[in-house]
Scaffold this motif. Structure first.
Motif, PDB file in Angstrom:
ATOM      1  N   VAL A  58       0.860  -1.186   0.000  1.00  0.00           N
ATOM      2  CA  VAL A  58       0.000   0.000   0.000  1.00  0.00           C
ATOM      3  C   VAL A  58       0.896   1.237   0.000  1.00  0.00           C
ATOM      4  O   VAL A  58       2.056   1.164   0.423  1.00  0.00           O
ATOM      5  CB  VAL A  58      -0.944   0.008   1.222  1.00  0.00           C
ATOM      6  N   PRO A  59       0.403   2.389  -0.453  1.00  0.00           N
ATOM      7  CA  PRO A  59       1.264   3.560  -0.580  1.00  0.00           C
ATOM      8  C   PRO A  59       1.902   4.010   0.732  1.00  0.00           C
ATOM      9  O   PRO A  59       3.042   4.462   0.745  1.00  0.00           O
ATOM     10  CB  PRO A  59       0.351   4.654  -1.143  1.00  0.00           C
ATOM     11  N   TRP A  60       1.197   3.881   1.838  1.00  0.00           N
ATOM     12  CA  TRP A  60       1.758   4.345   3.109  1.00  0.00           C
ATOM     13  C   TRP A  60       2.775   3.371   3.702  1.00  0.00           C
ATOM     14  O   TRP A  60       3.357   3.646   4.740  1.00  0.00           O
ATOM     15  CB  TRP A  60       0.641   4.657   4.114  1.00  0.00           C
ATOM     16  N   ASN A  61       3.030   2.265   3.033  1.00  0.00           N
ATOM     17  CA  ASN A  61       4.063   1.327   3.459  1.00  0.00           C
ATOM     18  C   ASN A  61       5.264   1.355   2.515  1.00  0.00           C
ATOM     19  O   ASN A  61       6.124   0.495   2.587  1.00  0.00           O
ATOM     20  CB  ASN A  61       3.488  -0.095   3.556  1.00  0.00           C
ATOM     21  N   LEU A  62       5.323   2.345   1.626  1.00  0.00           N
ATOM     22  CA  LEU A  62       6.419   2.431   0.658  1.00  0.00           C
ATOM     23  C   LEU A  62       7.288   3.636   0.944  1.00  0.00           C
ATOM     24  O   LEU A  62       6.805   4.687   1.381  1.00  0.00           O
ATOM     25  CB  LEU A  62       5.865   2.552  -0.767  1.00  0.00           C
ATOM     26  N   GLN A  63       8.585   3.466   0.689  1.00  0.00           N
ATOM     27  CA  GLN A  63       9.523   4.582   0.728  1.00  0.00           C
ATOM     28  C   GLN A  63      10.561   4.369  -0.357  1.00  0.00           C
ATOM     29  O   GLN A  63      10.896   3.237  -0.680  1.00  0.00           O
ATOM     30  CB  GLN A  63      10.174   4.715   2.105  1.00  0.00           C
ATOM     31  N   VAL A  64      11.038   5.461  -0.929  1.00  0.00           N
ATOM     32  CA  VAL A  64      12.072   5.386  -1.966  1.00  0.00           C
ATOM     33  C   VAL A  64      13.407   5.676  -1.283  1.00  0.00           C
ATOM     34  O   VAL A  64      13.600   6.748  -0.713  1.00  0.00           O
ATOM     35  CB  VAL A  64      11.792   6.396  -3.101  1.00  0.00           C
ATOM     36  N   ILE A  65      14.296   4.682  -1.317  1.00  0.00           N
ATOM     37  CA  ILE A  65      15.589   4.800  -0.637  1.00  0.00           C
ATOM     38  C   ILE A  65      16.696   4.277  -1.558  1.00  0.00           C
ATOM     39  O   ILE A  65      16.418   3.518  -2.494  1.00  0.00           O
ATOM     40  CB  ILE A  65      15.604   4.029   0.700  1.00  0.00           C
ATOM     41  N   PRO A  66      17.955   4.679  -1.290  1.00  0.00           N
ATOM     42  CA  PRO A  66      19.054   4.137  -2.092  1.00  0.00           C
ATOM     43  C   PRO A  66      19.092   2.608  -2.007  1.00  0.00           C
ATOM     44  O   PRO A  66      18.824   2.022  -0.944  1.00  0.00           O
ATOM     45  CB  PRO A  66      20.295   4.756  -1.450  1.00  0.00           C
ATOM     46  N   GLY A  67      19.430   1.982  -3.119  1.00  0.00           N
ATOM     47  CA  GLY A  67      19.474   0.529  -3.180  1.00  0.00           C
ATOM     48  C   GLY A  67      20.366  -0.095  -2.137  1.00  0.00           C
ATOM     49  O   GLY A  67      20.041  -1.138  -1.565  1.00  0.00           O
ATOM     50  N   VAL A  68      21.498   0.547  -1.848  1.00  0.00           N
ATOM     51  CA  VAL A  68      22.427   0.000  -0.858  1.00  0.00           C
ATOM     52  C   VAL A  68      21.778  -0.026   0.526  1.00  0.00           C
ATOM     53  O   VAL A  68      21.977  -0.965   1.296  1.00  0.00           O
ATOM     54  CB  VAL A  68      23.775   0.771  -0.860  1.00  0.00           C
ATOM     55  N   GLU A  69      20.986   0.991   0.834  1.00  0.00           N
ATOM     56  CA  GLU A  69      20.282   1.016   2.122  1.00  0.00           C
ATOM     57  C   GLU A  69      19.204  -0.060   2.171  1.00  0.00           C
ATOM     58  O   GLU A  69      18.991  -0.687   3.212  1.00  0.00           O
ATOM     59  CB  GLU A  69      19.667   2.394   2.381  1.00  0.00           C
ATOM     60  N   ASN A  70      18.531  -0.269   1.065  1.00  0.00           N
ATOM     61  CA  ASN A  70      17.513  -1.312   1.009  1.00  0.00           C
ATOM     62  C   ASN A  70      18.150  -2.687   1.198  1.00  0.00           C
ATOM     63  O   ASN A  70      17.601  -3.541   1.888  1.00  0.00           O
ATOM     64  CB  ASN A  70      16.758  -1.241  -0.319  1.00  0.00           C
ATOM     65  N   SER A  71      19.312  -2.903   0.619  1.00  0.00           N
ATOM     66  CA  SER A  71      20.017  -4.177   0.787  1.00  0.00           C
ATOM     67  C   SER A  71      20.448  -4.378   2.234  1.00  0.00           C
ATOM     68  O   SER A  71      20.360  -5.480   2.766  1.00  0.00           O
ATOM     69  CB  SER A  71      21.236  -4.239  -0.124  1.00  0.00           C
ATOM     70  N   ARG A  72      20.917  -3.305   2.861  1.00  0.00           N
ATOM     71  CA  ARG A  72      21.326  -3.403   4.278  1.00  0.00           C
ATOM     72  C   ARG A  72      20.132  -3.728   5.167  1.00  0.00           C
ATOM     73  O   ARG A  72      20.261  -4.464   6.134  1.00  0.00           O
ATOM     74  CB  ARG A  72      21.939  -2.092   4.739  1.00  0.00           C
ATOM     75  N   LYS A  73      19.005  -3.123   4.863  1.00  0.00           N
ATOM     76  CA  LYS A  73      17.791  -3.325   5.666  1.00  0.00           C
ATOM     77  C   LYS A  73      17.302  -4.762   5.556  1.00  0.00           C
ATOM     78  O   LYS A  73      16.876  -5.350   6.537  1.00  0.00           O
ATOM     79  CB  LYS A  73      16.698  -2.365   5.200  1.00  0.00           C
ATOM     80  N   GLY A  74      17.390  -5.317   4.361  1.00  0.00           N
ATOM     81  CA  GLY A  74      16.927  -6.682   4.157  1.00  0.00           C
ATOM     82  C   GLY A  74      15.437  -6.808   4.408  1.00  0.00           C
ATOM     83  O   GLY A  74      14.665  -5.877   4.139  1.00  0.00           O
ATOM     84  N   ASN A  75      15.023  -7.896   4.975  1.00  0.00           N
ATOM     85  CA  ASN A  75      13.610  -8.188   5.206  1.00  0.00           C
ATOM     86  C   ASN A  75      13.249  -7.885   6.666  1.00  0.00           C
ATOM     87  O   ASN A  75      12.607  -8.659   7.340  1.00  0.00           O
ATOM     88  CB  ASN A  75      13.342  -9.653   4.875  1.00  0.00           C
ATOM     89  N   ARG A  76      13.725  -6.715   7.152  1.00  0.00           N
ATOM     90  CA  ARG A  76      13.496  -6.325   8.549  1.00  0.00           C
ATOM     91  C   ARG A  76      12.829  -4.962   8.598  1.00  0.00           C
ATOM     92  O   ARG A  76      12.854  -4.207   7.645  1.00  0.00           O
ATOM     93  CB  ARG A  76      14.832  -6.227   9.286  1.00  0.00           C
ATOM     94  N   LEU A  77      12.263  -4.637   9.751  1.00  0.00           N
ATOM     95  CA  LEU A  77      11.689  -3.310   9.978  1.00  0.00           C
ATOM     96  C   LEU A  77      12.780  -2.276  10.055  1.00  0.00           C
ATOM     97  O   LEU A  77      13.858  -2.515  10.495  1.00  0.00           O
ATOM     98  CB  LEU A  77      10.898  -3.279  11.297  1.00  0.00           C
TER      99      LEU A  77
END
Length: 77
Positions: A58-77
């Motif tokens: 849903v739109p309120w669960n999305l954020q646009v972030i650098p790919g490297v940060e998304n990789s660091r975050k992984g499947n976590r909050l």
């Protein structure tokens, strides 16, 4: 598999405007990638298939972030 996961976690009650907002997040990520020269991703703040909690696509669960940060975050909050 990832596309199927998003489809299964997208509620049918979303309005056309909310679907448009989600499309815009992906457009923004692509534009930032072109502008900055490194990948940007659309991240689910609450993962779709987390270990402790699962979010919705849903739109309120999305954020646009650098790919490297998304990789660091992984499947976590």
């Amino acid at each position: 598999m990832r596309q199927l996961g998003k489809k299964n976690r997208t509620p049918s009650w979303l309005s056309d405007d909310e679907v448009w907002m989600m499309d815009e997040a992906y457009t923004l990520a692509a534009e930032r990638t072109k502008l900055f020269g490194f990948p940007w991703d659309v991240d689910h703040v609450i993962p779709l298939h987390g270990e402790q909690v699962s979010g919705l696509h849903v739109p309120w669960n999305l954020q646009v972030i650098p790919g490297v940060e998304n990789s660091r975050k992984g499947n976590r909050l």
